[in-house]
Scaffold this motif. Structure first.
Motif, PDB file in Angstrom:
ATOM      1  N   THR A   1     -12.796  24.137   5.086  1.00 48.01           N
ATOM      2  CA  THR A   1     -13.743  23.010   5.219  1.00 48.01           C
ATOM      3  C   THR A   1     -13.468  22.246   6.520  1.00 48.01           C
ATOM      4  N   ALA A   2     -12.197  22.094   6.874  1.00 44.21           N
ATOM      5  CA  ALA A   2     -11.867  21.378   8.108  1.00 44.21           C
ATOM      6  C   ALA A   2     -12.369  22.151   9.331  1.00 44.21           C
ATOM      7  N   TYR A   3     -12.159  23.465   9.312  1.00 42.14           N
ATOM      8  CA  TYR A   3     -12.564  24.311  10.450  1.00 42.14           C
ATOM      9  C   TYR A   3     -14.082  24.304  10.632  1.00 42.14           C
ATOM     10  N   THR A   4     -14.800  24.470   9.517  1.00 43.44           N
ATOM     11  CA  THR A   4     -16.264  24.544   9.612  1.00 43.44           C
ATOM     12  C   THR A   4     -16.855  23.183   9.976  1.00 43.44           C
ATOM     13  N   PHE A   5     -16.273  22.107   9.453  1.00 41.97           N
ATOM     14  CA  PHE A   5     -16.761  20.771   9.817  1.00 41.97           C
ATOM     15  C   PHE A   5     -16.680  20.578  11.332  1.00 41.97           C
ATOM     16  N   LYS A   6     -15.533  20.898  11.889  1.00 40.85           N
ATOM     17  CA  LYS A   6     -15.303  20.684  13.322  1.00 40.85           C
ATOM     18  C   LYS A   6     -16.324  21.460  14.162  1.00 40.85           C
ATOM     19  N   ASN A   7     -16.593  22.698  13.774  1.00 36.94           N
ATOM     20  CA  ASN A   7     -17.460  23.554  14.589  1.00 36.94           C
ATOM     21  C   ASN A   7     -18.947  23.336  14.351  1.00 36.94           C
ATOM     22  N   VAL A   8     -19.349  23.239  13.096  1.00 34.80           N
ATOM     23  CA  VAL A   8     -20.783  23.114  12.806  1.00 34.80           C
ATOM     24  C   VAL A   8     -21.318  21.761  13.284  1.00 34.80           C
ATOM     25  N   PHE A   9     -20.462  20.732  13.251  1.00 34.53           N
ATOM     26  CA  PHE A   9     -20.940  19.409  13.675  1.00 34.53           C
ATOM     27  C   PHE A   9     -20.425  19.007  15.059  1.00 34.53           C
ATOM     28  N   GLN A  10     -19.599  19.870  15.662  1.00 32.19           N
ATOM     29  CA  GLN A  10     -19.058  19.584  17.005  1.00 32.19           C
ATOM     30  C   GLN A  10     -18.525  18.149  17.057  1.00 32.19           C
ATOM     31  N   TYR A  11     -17.719  17.811  16.063  1.00 28.04           N
ATOM     32  CA  TYR A  11     -17.232  16.436  15.948  1.00 28.04           C
ATOM     33  C   TYR A  11     -16.223  16.110  17.046  1.00 28.04           C
ATOM     34  N   LYS A  12     -16.420  14.967  17.688  1.00 26.88           N
ATOM     35  CA  LYS A  12     -15.462  14.474  18.683  1.00 26.88           C
ATOM     36  C   LYS A  12     -14.849  13.168  18.165  1.00 26.88           C
ATOM     37  N   ASP A  13     -13.718  12.811  18.750  1.00 29.09           N
ATOM     38  CA  ASP A  13     -12.860  11.785  18.149  1.00 29.09           C
ATOM     39  C   ASP A  13     -13.526  10.463  17.780  1.00 29.09           C
ATOM     40  N   GLU A  14     -14.411   9.923  18.599  1.00 28.33           N
ATOM     41  CA  GLU A  14     -14.955   8.591  18.282  1.00 28.33           C
ATOM     42  C   GLU A  14     -16.320   8.665  17.586  1.00 28.33           C
ATOM     43  N   ASP A  15     -16.766   9.859  17.223  1.00 25.17           N
ATOM     44  CA  ASP A  15     -18.097  10.009  16.615  1.00 25.17           C
ATOM     45  C   ASP A  15     -18.188   9.349  15.246  1.00 25.17           C
ATOM     46  N   ILE A  16     -19.418   8.986  14.877  1.00 28.98           N
ATOM     47  CA  ILE A  16     -19.725   8.500  13.524  1.00 28.98           C
ATOM     48  C   ILE A  16     -20.561   9.587  12.862  1.00 28.98           C
ATOM     49  N   TYR A  17     -20.057  10.108  11.757  1.00 31.20           N
ATOM     50  CA  TYR A  17     -20.687  11.249  11.072  1.00 31.20           C
ATOM     51  C   TYR A  17     -21.257  10.785   9.735  1.00 31.20           C
ATOM     52  N   TRP A  18     -22.474  11.247   9.417  1.00 33.35           N
ATOM     53  CA  TRP A  18     -23.090  10.854   8.143  1.00 33.35           C
ATOM     54  C   TRP A  18     -23.743  12.038   7.442  1.00 33.35           C
ATOM     55  N   CYS A  19     -23.229  12.319   6.256  1.00 36.14           N
ATOM     56  CA  CYS A  19     -23.865  13.287   5.360  1.00 36.14           C
ATOM     57  C   CYS A  19     -24.472  12.483   4.211  1.00 36.14           C
ATOM     58  N   THR A  20     -25.771  12.672   3.959  1.00 37.24           N
ATOM     59  CA  THR A  20     -26.483  11.845   2.972  1.00 37.24           C
ATOM     60  C   THR A  20     -26.341  12.351   1.534  1.00 37.24           C
ATOM     61  N   ALA A  21     -25.595  13.425   1.342  1.00 34.27           N
ATOM     62  CA  ALA A  21     -25.474  14.007  -0.007  1.00 34.27           C
ATOM     63  C   ALA A  21     -24.707  13.069  -0.940  1.00 34.27           C
ATOM     64  N   ASP A  22     -24.655  13.446  -2.194  1.00 38.26           N
ATOM     65  CA  ASP A  22     -23.836  12.732  -3.175  1.00 38.26           C
ATOM     66  C   ASP A  22     -22.534  13.517  -3.330  1.00 38.26           C
ATOM     67  N   ILE A  23     -21.438  12.792  -3.531  1.00 33.34           N
ATOM     68  CA  ILE A  23     -20.144  13.478  -3.694  1.00 33.34           C
ATOM     69  C   ILE A  23     -20.144  14.300  -4.996  1.00 33.34           C
TER      70      ILE A  23
END
Length: 635
Positions: free
Chosen positions: A271-293
């Protein structure tokens, strides 16, 4: 070259080839470089799909919360881990730093221990999208208890089924929840379900809507006073890589929901690997997934994947339509969201509204936009691309399942060229195969078949809780030595995959997988109903909606049909939840059946979809005349 962060297409192909040629070495490098292990593994992978048995990072010791929280404290302790945006825009948001999160999770973990929860115990979490939900999930993981989150839109009987199946010792809930302009009595639903759940010893109740509720003596406890008294340090329980982390239920095509069991080490890495690549997350980004936990998307891409990367992840309690249809875009502007991940259903619903709702907000912060839950149709894709992303933010149309734990096929933004409706290429380590009816793999491109995966990946579910045989029968028996996804897919001339939909009796409605059998069982409980069959038909917002064909007993034939329809949907709401209600209910004298008594759903699907040009051969039916009657009375 780091395997961990893919930045362009050539690099993707290089890394993909490496991951397929030598999967063990590939995942070992990812695991070694990016995570905190208490003890290294003795063996990267052992697997046998015939049993099926899969083990990743065997013998390794870790705690996933140390990877999601503790290891970020020295460098990022004051960074925001979770932003909580309440249902009501007038209520103040919360910023929870990694330091705050550590303290809150430790306190909650100590409360769980004080209430007798131990490593391996199951805890059911039935909460709205409030910080207590995230904290409860992580507190279970901290002490090695297995969490089973149930979406707080399920009915009391659906909740009871899930609690009993995994024998949960505790339920964590709240007095109620806000949903747009409504409130929902969650505690009342829990009380009703617990009449059928002898295994539950304790109920912890968070205050959210401050309603009057019943508290059962010696069983129910208010959560806040316990947290206030708890110590803010709790050492992390050291887990084995293959220890279960959580159980999450998904609808089966038959009967009981399936409690998919996910392990600790492999799930974390993937999950960590795919998150980083699919969302191209960089250190100061704000990420939002609208799903329910309450769904796998929320587990993997609101909590575990983002937090393992030290990301700032946004949790939203509300709905896209409250107080108006600009709510999503108002939040994107408010927090300058960089990555936005939502479902096609939400996109289609918002696309029907006035464009002013989108145009009045500044969405220029968006860098990546995701889609999840079902294949996104072309019209919705273009609307999303033009109006939300302004043709500047790539759309990642992600294909995966509760069972896979993480995203399997998806474009990588700024690397993979996107084509509307195509999930595109498999992520590193994923080896898809298309199979024909005879169980042979279809080679080459411009083909379609049943989508299988021929090699294990780290976050594959390990079993179905309490029923390994069902796990084997469902996923590993259709095609030899392969995991069968239950989906059909098409591979185009360049090797891009397009998911064409379920090939079994599961219908995806608004991104929720609904098995037809449990809904039919509920309908058949109605005293006036003799038999029913449920199929999906295309719907311009939900993707698919449900169409019920119902045969009445003689006693029901004189009843008012509109009232009957309401009663049938009421029973479905009580048994499963409002998400499974039927849009259309047609009463009929019979159903098309084969001579062996099997309902020919193919014909019913065509009639429901108004696609009656070619119904195929109906001569083999036991009662071909009923087809004309159903067609003449179709809704």
């Amino acid at each position: 070259m780091s395997n961990y962060h893919i930045k362009h297409l050539e690099e993707y192909f290089q890394i993909y080839r490496k991951s397929v040629r030598d999967p063990e070495n590939f995942w070992e490098e990812v695991a070694e470089e990016h995570f905190m292990w208490r003890k290294k593994w003795d063996k990267v992978l052992s697997w046998d799909f015939t049993k099926p048995e899969i083990k990743w990072f065997e013998g390794a010791k870790l705690n996933i919360t140390e990877n999601c929280i503790d290891r970020h404290l020295p460098t990022h302790g004051n960074k925001t881990a979770i932003i909580f945006e309440p249902n009501d825009p007038e209520e103040k948001e919360q910023y929870i730093t990694f330091k705050d999160l550590h303290e809150r999770v430790c306190k909650m973990a100590n409360v769980l221990k004080d209430q007798g929860v131990k490593k391996g115990d199951r805890v059911c979490i039935y909460l709205p999208m409030i910080p207590e939900l995230a904290v409860s999930v992580l507190a279970c993981a901290r002490i090695g208890a297995i969490h089973s989150v149930v979406f707080a839109g399920f009915s009391s009987s659906a909740l009871a089924t899930r609690i009993n199946d995994s024998n949960c010792k505790m339920v964590i809930t709240s007095d109620g929840s806000y949903r747009g302009s409504k409130t929902i009595d969650l505690k009342g639903i829990v009380d009703e379900s617990l009449e059928k759940c002898p295994c539950v010893e304790t109920v912890l109740v968070a205050k959210r809507i401050n309603s009057e509720i019943n508290m059962t003596q010696n069983r129910d406890k208010w959560l806040q006073p316990l947290l206030d008294a708890a110590n803010d340090y709790c050492p992390a329980e050291i887990m084995d890589s293959e220890d279960p982390l959580f159980i999450l239920y998904t609808s089966g095509s038959t009967g009981m929901p399936k409690g998919m069991v996910h392990s600790t080490g492999g799930y974390m890495v993937y999950t960590a690997y795919t998150f980083k690549n699919v969302f191209q997350y960089k250190d100061e980004d704000i990420y939002w997934c609208t799903a329910d936990i309450g769904w796998i998307t929320g587990h993997s891409y609101i909590l575990y994947g983002p937090l393992a990367n030290g990301a700032t992840t946004l949790m939203f309690e509300g709905v896209p339509s409250y107080p108006d249809f600009g709510r999503f875009w108002q939040i994107v502007e408010k927090y300058k969201v960089n990555q936005f991940y939502t479902a096609p259903t939400a996109i289609r619903a918002l696309a029907k509204e006035n464009l002013e709702y989108v145009e009045k907000y500044d969405l220029s912060s968006l860098k990546v936009m995701g889609s999840v839950g079902e294949p996104i149709n072309e019209e919705a894709w273009h609307w999303y691309n033009i109006n939300v992303g302004k043709k500047k933010s790539p759309i990642v149309d992600t294909w995966w399942q509760t069972e896979t734990g993480g995203i399997m096929i998806s474009p990588i933004p700024y690397a993979t060229p996107t084509i509307p409706t195509y999930a595109s290429l498999p992520l590193p380590g994923i080896q898809p195969a298309l199979m024909d009816e005879n169980g042979q793999e279809i080679k080459g491109n411009q083909v379609d078949g049943r989508l299988c995966i021929k090699f294990p990946w780290p976050s594959i579910a390990r079993t179905i809780w309490g029923n390994h045989q069902r796990y084997k029968d469902t996923y590993f028996s259709a095609f030899e030595n392969k995991y069968f996804t239950g989906d059909g897919a098409l591979r185009d001339e360049v090797g891009y995959y397009r998911i064409t939909g379920r090939v079994d009796d599961v219908i995806i409605v608004s991104g929720h997988n609904l098995g037809t059998a449990p809904i039919e069982d509920a309908v058949n409980e109605h005293p006036a109903v003799a038999e029913s069959a449920i199929v999906g038909f295309p719907h311009d917002v939900k993707g698919n909606a449900l169409y019920g064909y119902v045969i009445l007993k003689e006693t029901g034939e004189t009843r008012n049909q509109d009232n009957l329809r309401k009663e049938i949907n009421q029973i479905i709401t009580e048994h499963i939840g409002p998400i499974a209600k039927l849009d259309k209910i047609q009463f009929t004298s019979g159903l098309p059946k084969t001579r062996s008594g099997k309902i020919m759903r193919r014909i019913l699907r065509k009639i429901a979809s108004k696609d009656t040009g070619n119904l195929g051969d109906t001569s083999t039916l036991l009662n071909p005349e009923v087809v004309k009657e159903i067609m003449d009375n179709a809704l």
